[in-house]
Design a protein around this motif. Structure first.
Motif, mmCIF file in Angstrom:
data_model
loop_
_atom_site.group_PDB
_atom_site.id
_atom_site.type_symbol
_atom_site.label_atom_id
_atom_site.label_comp_id
_atom_site.label_asym_id
_atom_site.label_seq_id
_atom_site.Cartn_x
_atom_site.Cartn_y
_atom_site.Cartn_z
ATOM 1 N N ARG A 143 0.836 -1.201 0.000
ATOM 2 C CA ARG A 143 0.000 0.000 0.000
ATOM 3 C C ARG A 143 0.868 1.247 0.000
ATOM 4 N NH1 ARG A 143 -3.066 -1.023 4.394
ATOM 5 N NH2 ARG A 143 -2.133 0.684 5.552
ATOM 6 N N PRO A 148 -2.608 -1.627 -4.972
ATOM 7 C CA PRO A 148 -3.831 -1.966 -4.231
ATOM 8 C C PRO A 148 -3.900 -3.454 -3.883
ATOM 9 C CG PRO A 148 -4.338 -1.537 -6.541
ATOM 10 C CD PRO A 148 -2.890 -1.235 -6.359
ATOM 11 N N ASP A 190 10.521 4.854 -17.952
ATOM 12 C CA ASP A 190 10.275 6.131 -18.627
ATOM 13 C C ASP A 190 10.392 7.301 -17.658
ATOM 14 O OD1 ASP A 190 9.710 5.880 -21.387
ATOM 15 O OD2 ASP A 190 7.991 4.653 -20.825
ATOM 16 N N VAL A 191 10.598 8.489 -18.226
ATOM 17 C CA VAL A 191 10.830 9.667 -17.376
ATOM 18 C C VAL A 191 9.806 9.900 -16.271
ATOM 19 C CG1 VAL A 191 12.356 11.357 -18.406
ATOM 20 C CG2 VAL A 191 10.149 10.948 -19.453
ATOM 21 N N LEU A 192 8.527 9.803 -16.622
ATOM 22 C CA LEU A 192 7.511 10.114 -15.614
ATOM 23 C C LEU A 192 7.510 9.069 -14.513
ATOM 24 C CD1 LEU A 192 4.491 11.369 -17.740
ATOM 25 C CD2 LEU A 192 6.091 12.683 -16.376
ATOM 26 N N VAL A 193 7.642 7.808 -14.905
ATOM 27 C CA VAL A 193 7.640 6.729 -13.922
ATOM 28 C C VAL A 193 8.930 6.784 -13.110
ATOM 29 C CG1 VAL A 193 7.475 4.245 -13.626
ATOM 30 C CG2 VAL A 193 6.189 5.373 -15.438
ATOM 31 N N ALA A 195 10.528 9.453 -12.371
ATOM 32 C CA ALA A 195 10.356 10.538 -11.403
ATOM 33 C C ALA A 195 9.494 10.080 -10.231
ATOM 34 C CB ALA A 195 9.740 11.753 -12.088
ATOM 35 N N GLN A 196 8.481 9.259 -10.517
ATOM 36 C CA GLN A 196 7.643 8.742 -9.424
ATOM 37 C C GLN A 196 8.475 7.867 -8.476
ATOM 38 O OE1 GLN A 196 4.696 6.640 -11.680
ATOM 39 N NE2 GLN A 196 3.475 8.450 -12.146
ATOM 40 N N LEU A 265 18.636 19.881 -19.925
ATOM 41 C CA LEU A 265 17.830 20.885 -20.625
ATOM 42 C C LEU A 265 18.593 22.181 -20.839
ATOM 43 C CD1 LEU A 265 14.297 20.475 -19.030
ATOM 44 C CD2 LEU A 265 15.056 19.790 -21.302
ATOM 45 N N GLU B 71 6.736 8.598 -23.981
ATOM 46 C CA GLU B 71 7.085 7.424 -23.183
ATOM 47 C C GLU B 71 7.015 6.170 -24.042
ATOM 48 O OE1 GLU B 71 5.382 7.907 -18.852
ATOM 49 O OE2 GLU B 71 4.063 8.835 -20.311
ATOM 50 N N ALA B 278 4.178 17.962 -18.194
ATOM 51 C CA ALA B 278 4.503 16.912 -17.227
ATOM 52 C C ALA B 278 5.866 16.305 -17.545
ATOM 53 C CB ALA B 278 3.430 15.825 -17.256
ATOM 54 N N LEU B 279 6.102 16.019 -18.824
ATOM 55 C CA LEU B 279 7.387 15.426 -19.202
ATOM 56 C C LEU B 279 8.537 16.349 -18.813
ATOM 57 C CD1 LEU B 279 6.730 13.992 -22.788
ATOM 58 C CD2 LEU B 279 7.132 12.685 -20.699
ATOM 59 N N LEU B 280 8.343 17.616 -19.067
ATOM 60 C CA LEU B 280 9.414 18.568 -18.759
ATOM 61 C C LEU B 280 9.651 18.668 -17.262
ATOM 62 C CD1 LEU B 280 8.779 21.382 -21.353
ATOM 63 C CD2 LEU B 280 10.862 20.048 -21.033
ATOM 64 N N ALA B 282 9.285 16.421 -15.142
ATOM 65 C CA ALA B 282 9.787 15.180 -14.549
ATOM 66 C C ALA B 282 11.295 15.012 -14.704
ATOM 67 C CB ALA B 282 9.088 13.977 -15.187
ATOM 68 N N ARG B 294 8.033 19.116 -7.281
ATOM 69 C CA ARG B 294 6.979 19.253 -8.288
ATOM 70 C C ARG B 294 5.911 18.192 -8.124
ATOM 71 N NH1 ARG B 294 12.073 16.909 -11.247
ATOM 72 N NH2 ARG B 294 11.761 14.914 -10.283
ATOM 73 N N LEU B 296 3.783 15.355 -9.810
ATOM 74 C CA LEU B 296 3.957 14.462 -10.944
ATOM 75 C C LEU B 296 2.607 13.913 -11.353
ATOM 76 C CD1 LEU B 296 7.031 12.503 -9.678
ATOM 77 C CD2 LEU B 296 6.964 14.103 -11.580
ATOM 78 N N PRO B 297 2.401 13.700 -12.658
ATOM 79 C CA PRO B 297 1.150 13.063 -13.040
ATOM 80 C C PRO B 297 1.140 11.636 -12.492
ATOM 81 C CG PRO B 297 2.524 13.421 -14.966
ATOM 82 C CD PRO B 297 3.277 13.943 -13.791
ATOM 83 N N ARG B 298 -0.034 11.180 -12.144
ATOM 84 C CA ARG B 298 -0.139 9.853 -11.555
ATOM 85 C C ARG B 298 -0.143 8.801 -12.649
ATOM 86 N NH1 ARG B 298 -6.139 11.666 -9.779
ATOM 87 N NH2 ARG B 298 -6.855 12.213 -11.875
ATOM 88 N N GLY B 299 0.004 7.545 -12.227
ATOM 89 C CA GLY B 299 -0.176 6.417 -13.136
ATOM 90 C C GLY B 299 0.852 6.321 -14.233
ATOM 91 N N GLU B 300 0.572 5.396 -15.143
ATOM 92 C CA GLU B 300 1.496 5.132 -16.236
ATOM 93 C C GLU B 300 0.741 5.148 -17.551
ATOM 94 O OE1 GLU B 300 4.284 1.856 -15.544
ATOM 95 O OE2 GLU B 300 3.692 1.954 -13.445
ATOM 96 N N ARG B 316 -4.458 10.794 -16.349
ATOM 97 C CA ARG B 316 -3.268 11.286 -15.657
ATOM 98 C C ARG B 316 -3.225 12.812 -15.622
ATOM 99 N NH1 ARG B 316 1.655 8.449 -18.666
ATOM 100 N NH2 ARG B 316 2.736 8.706 -16.673
ATOM 101 N N GLU B 336 -9.841 3.023 -5.807
ATOM 102 C CA GLU B 336 -8.687 2.240 -5.351
ATOM 103 C C GLU B 336 -7.603 3.155 -4.773
ATOM 104 O OE1 GLU B 336 -7.493 -0.968 -8.055
ATOM 105 O OE2 GLU B 336 -8.737 -2.070 -6.615
ATOM 106 N N LEU B 340 -6.182 3.108 -0.897
ATOM 107 C CA LEU B 340 -4.761 2.931 -0.573
ATOM 108 C C LEU B 340 -4.324 3.870 0.548
ATOM 109 C CD1 LEU B 340 -3.098 2.669 -4.091
ATOM 110 C CD2 LEU B 340 -2.931 0.975 -2.267
#
Ligand SMILES: Nc1ncnc2c1ncn2[C@@H]1O[C@H](COP(=O)(O)OP(=O)(O)O)[C@@H](O)[C@H]1O
Ligand SMILES: Nc1ncnc2c1ncn2[C@@H]1O[C@H](COP(=O)(O)OP(=O)(O)O)[C@@H](O)[C@H]1O
Ligand code: SF4
Ligand code: SF4
Ligand SMILES: [Mg+2]
Ligand SMILES: [Mg+2]
Lengths: 353, 451
Positions: A143, A148, A190-193, A195-196, A265, B71, B278-280, B282, B294, B296-300, B316, B336, B340
């Motif tokens: 969690r 989930p 990938d970049v976003l993931v 960063a997460q 950048l 991505e 969002a990409l920038l 991140a 910052r 971040l957008p959630r999920g994938e 997202r 969900e 969590l």
């Protein structure tokens, strides 16, 4: 100041090969404090993964290990892992030491449900947990990583790359280790993931007392997620200190060149370090960076530079800073030792990584 | 068709002249067939076509460096391959110098192949380990019958090796891929790509598998080759930093579509699409002065076989509005994620209001009838959802999901949630910028784009 959880002193890890020993880690000293994140950076082949495995006692049998790796559990006296029998180390793994890899798919068993991975990990390290306790602990850990409950009985391939990496982190954390090594944990993402995941790792130090050694070639990640940084070159740590300080005012020429050659950048022109890290069977004499160093002096090619603690607390192993801190040291470089090293020989593509 | 952006050269590649249209894609689609057997069972839900490329218009001009950025899974590789005829389009067209190449068979394509080359991501996999560099690099000369004899062959290979910096060439001719480092292999791959004198090179993540210290060198080499050989590039990457430096024009892709398209400088200076922003945001920044905390957008990125309705980015997107395509499975995600955050007991209490949360997972439903759990009425479910909406209206950042809910009411023993009809944002030009963007928030006032 709190005592370090991990104190590494003059650690050496040499791999035996037909050509002679590969000195992958060759006299490395550093501390990690509770809750601290240490970034370990450097080009490939500089010994980062070997060091990460070395401090976990995970080096292959063919490797010779020497020096000290002292692990202190809270309040405990601390014990040296070097020389400990494999069985002992295996017992510590999990509760004390955790490891997160680059590609979780190779570490998660495709035939086992996520639930089974947790059952196995918890059973082997914490005897006597009931099935219900295991489930509670596992779900709590998952969690925390945003997975989930409904996915608890899924198989690894049913998850995305980012989710798998979260599961790996949850699996390492469920044993509540004092200390984790993460070796390039986001390289495949990938970049976003990415960063997460970096955010999750950065939050670790806020929410737990877990210490982290984060190995990465992405300097941006270190700047954002690490308290301290150690820059590795050819089996040595050449510069270490507060991450912000090191990135704002890099001292060692290798750190400076590494930062300059990173495409970010704000890149407006391409810069690169000529050549590649040396063969660690026969590393260069003197300063190991001298064949590629833009400010190398003649003495650098023969005499190894001492480590200097700078006023900022940053430790750098370079003659430039050594002489500045202690001018009399110039004598050690010998006559004419401060002259620029006659035009760093042309390094061709032949030596490229 | 929409107006094409004015190409204002801005990237490093812009040193050369950017000229007449070389490749034009119109309404391009590449849908991969139904997923059968094992795979569809694992991925769940009905098997559908994968819309790898889903309606793309673009113009590539002579001398331009176009970046396809997004991505993994966004369709960059498939688009790159289709632009040079390596993958068949299922609809739309690609014209190269005015000739529709989607209409050509293998025989018709053959003479063009030599002018349209591809460099793949993995240099290790691109070279046959059993073939020496002489044979591998010269391969296109043999296929296209470009040399009269062995002497000419050798001379051309030597020339190509010199151009890519593998010097002295004699040192490399007899080597095998296994003898070369990653950077050297990618140089050999580039030598093979240029040896038949191509006009256009599609480079698919050419530096992403290389060590940090080699990336700048290979990028520099590509700039040199472009200058010396008058090349045009399509640069496929997920790395925005190298794209910013390297490209004149950027197309940001998401799930088979271009969501933002325009001059690099403009796109980076003032990103218009929430996904680009969002990409920038991140990208980790090595300069501590510039690094910012910052959101971040959630999920994938979702499965391209089951794309979200409306704007594919909506699940997202932090600023999504009613028309962005809200649907039943977004409600499941919302629940969900909420559970969590709660203590397990509280979460199970809330879960018990629903007979089957998994039933919300189906895609493509703008309205959903929720069966209440044992011992609960539809009114209980509605009350709970209204409570969530209430709570969300006070929380920051705002949860955009609730913008999409039009009504919630009880019907035939179920709690029915209806969503606003989805609209598909279409690329449209933002005046005075040369940038096209596909987002409802950026549509010109009064326009009625979409489906
Ligand atoms: N099992 C091994 N046997 C022999 N040499 C090894 C082994 N593992 C790594 N090396 C060598 O040790 C050096 C350091 O490698 P590594 O620790 O993987 O560096 P990094 O993680 O910084 O890329 C390299 O020269 C590598 O080739
Ligand atoms: N040959 C193929 N058959 C079926 N699906 C494919 C094939 N090639 C790509 N895809 C799918 O198309 C989508 C886009 O893939 P790709 O073009 O490789 O994206 P990217 O290069 O941006 O990662 C993905 O969902 C991928 O799984
Ligand atoms: S010791 Fe000499 S060669 Fe080494 S980094 Fe410093 S200046 Fe360069
Ligand atoms: S259309 Fe724009 S606002 Fe709506 S989801 Fe897509 S990106 Fe976000
Ligand atoms: Mg490594
Ligand atoms: Mg791809």
């Amino acid at each position: 100041m709190t005592e370090p959880v991990l104190s590494v002193r003059d650690l050496r890890v040499w791999y035996g090969t037909d050509r002679g020993p590969v000195r992958a880690v060759d006299g490395v000293t550093f501390d990690v404090r509770p809750g601290e994140t240490l970034g370990l950076v450097g080009e490939s082949g500089c010994g980062k993964s070997t060091l990460g495995r070395g401090v976990l006692g995970l080096t292959p049998a063919a490797a010779a290990v020497d020096g000290e790796v002292v692990l202190r559990s809270t309040g405990g006296a601390g014990r040296n892992l070097v020389g400990l029998p494999a069985k002992e180390i295996q017992r510590l793994r999990g509760p004390e030491l955790g490891l997160i890899f680059q590609e979780p798919m190779t570490r998660l068993n495709p035939l086992m449900r996520i639930s089974q991975h947790f059952e196995e990990a918890l059973r082997s390290h914490e005897k006597g947990l009931s099935k219900q306790e295991i489930r509670t602990r596992a779900l709590e850990s998952l969690r925390g990583m945003g997975i989930p409950e409904s996915r608890y009985r899924s198989y690894p391939h049913e998850f995305s790359g980012g989710m798998r990496q979260r599961i790996m982190i949850a699996l390492a954390l469920v044993l509540r280790p004092a200390f984790i090594v993460a070796d390039e944990p986001t390289t495949a993402l990938d970049v976003l993931v990415e960063a997460q995941i970096i955010k999750i790792l950065a939050d670790l130090r806020k929410n737990f007392d877990t210490s982290l050694v984060l190995i990465t070639h992405n300097l941006g990640i270190v700047a954002e997620a690490c308290d301290r940084v150690a820059v590795m070159y050819a089996g040595h740590i050449v510069e270490q200190g507060d991450a912000r300080e090191v990135f704002a005012n890099p001292q060692h020429p290798y750190t400076r060149e590494l930062l300059r050659s990173t495409i970010s950048l704000s890149t407006t022109g391409l810069h690169y370090i000529p050549g590649s890290p040396p063969d660690l069977v026969e590393p260069p004499q003197g300063c190991r960076f001298h064949p590629r160093c833009p400010v190398a002096m003649r003495g650098c090619a023969t005499v190894e530079p001492p480590e200097v603690v700078l006023p900022t607390g940053v430790v750098s192993a370079c003659w430039q800073q050594a002489i500045e801190a202690e001018p009399s040291l110039v004598d050690e470089l010998g006559p004419g030792g401060r002259e620029p090293l006659a035009a760093v020989e042309e390094i061709s593509v032949a030596d490229e990584a | 068709m929409l107006t094409k952006p004015d190409i204002e050269p801005s990237g490093e590649g812009a040193a050369a002249q950017v000229g007449e249209p070389l490749v034009e894609a119109t309404g391009l689609e590449v849908h991969f067939g139904l997923r059968g057997g094992l795979f569809s069972r694992f991925s769940g839900g009905p098997a559908g076509a994968v819309r790898a490329v889903d309606g793309i218009d673009l113009t590539l001009r002579k001398g331009e460096v176009l970046g396809l950025v997004g991505e993994s899974g966004s369709g960059k590789t498939t688009l790159g391959r289709t632009l040079i005829g390596l993958t068949k389009a299922t609809a739309g067209s690609v014209s190269y110098r005015g000739q529709d190449i989607t209409a050509l068979g293998e025989r018709g394509l053959r003479p063009l192949r030599r002018r349209l080359q591809m460099v793949f991501q993995d240099p290790h996999a691109s070279l046959n380990p059993a073939m020496d560099i002489r044979t591998a690099v010269g391969h296109p000369l043999r296929i296209h019958n470009l040399v009269a004899d062995d002497r000419e062959y050798e001379a051309r290979v030597v020339d190509a090796l010199e151009r890519v910096g593998l010097t002295p060439p004699e040192r490399y001719l007899g080597k095998f891929p296994g003898d070369l480092s990653g950077g050297q292999k990618q140089r050999a791959v580039l030598a093979r790509a240029i040896i038949a004198e191509p006009e256009l090179l599609v480079a698919d993540e050419p530096i992403s598998m290389l060590d940090m210290s080699v990336r700048a060198k290979i990028l520099q080499l590509m700039l040199d080759l472009k200058r010396d050989l008058d090349l045009t590039y399509v640069y496929v990457t997920h790395d925005l930093a190298s794209a910013k430096f390297f490209c004149d024009t950027i197309a940001i892709m998401y799930l088979g579509r271009i969501v933002e398209y325009g001059p690099t400088e403009q796109v980076f200076a003032d990103p218009q699409h929430p996904y680009t922003e969002a990409l920038l945001a991140a990208i980790p920044e090595p300069d501590p002065e510039r690094a910012l905390p910052r959101e971040l957008p959630r999920g994938e990125i979702p499965d391209a076989a089951r794309p979200p309705m409306g704007c594919a980015f909506h699940p997202r997107c932090p600023v999504a509005v009613a028309a962005c395509g809200w649907e039943a499975r977004d409600l499941r995600t919302l629940l969900e994620n909420r559970w969590l955050e709660l203590a397990p007991e509280a979460a199970s209490r809330e879960k018990s209001l629903f007979a089957d949360v998994e039933s919300l997972a189906a895609d493509g439903q703008s309205s959903v009838a929720i069966a209440p759990g044992r011992g609960h009425t539809p009114e209980d479910v509605l009350e709970y959802l209204r409570h969530l909406r209430e709570e969300a209206s006070e929380a920051e950042p705002r949860e955009p999901f609730w913008h999409g809910v039009v009504t919630m009411h009880a019907e035939n023993g179920r709690a029915v949630v209806e969503f606003a009809p989805p609209r598909d944002p279409r690329l449209s030009l933002i005046p005075a910028t040369g940038v096209q963007v596909a987002c409802h928030l950026r549509e010109p006032v009064g326009s009625t784009t979409g489906t």
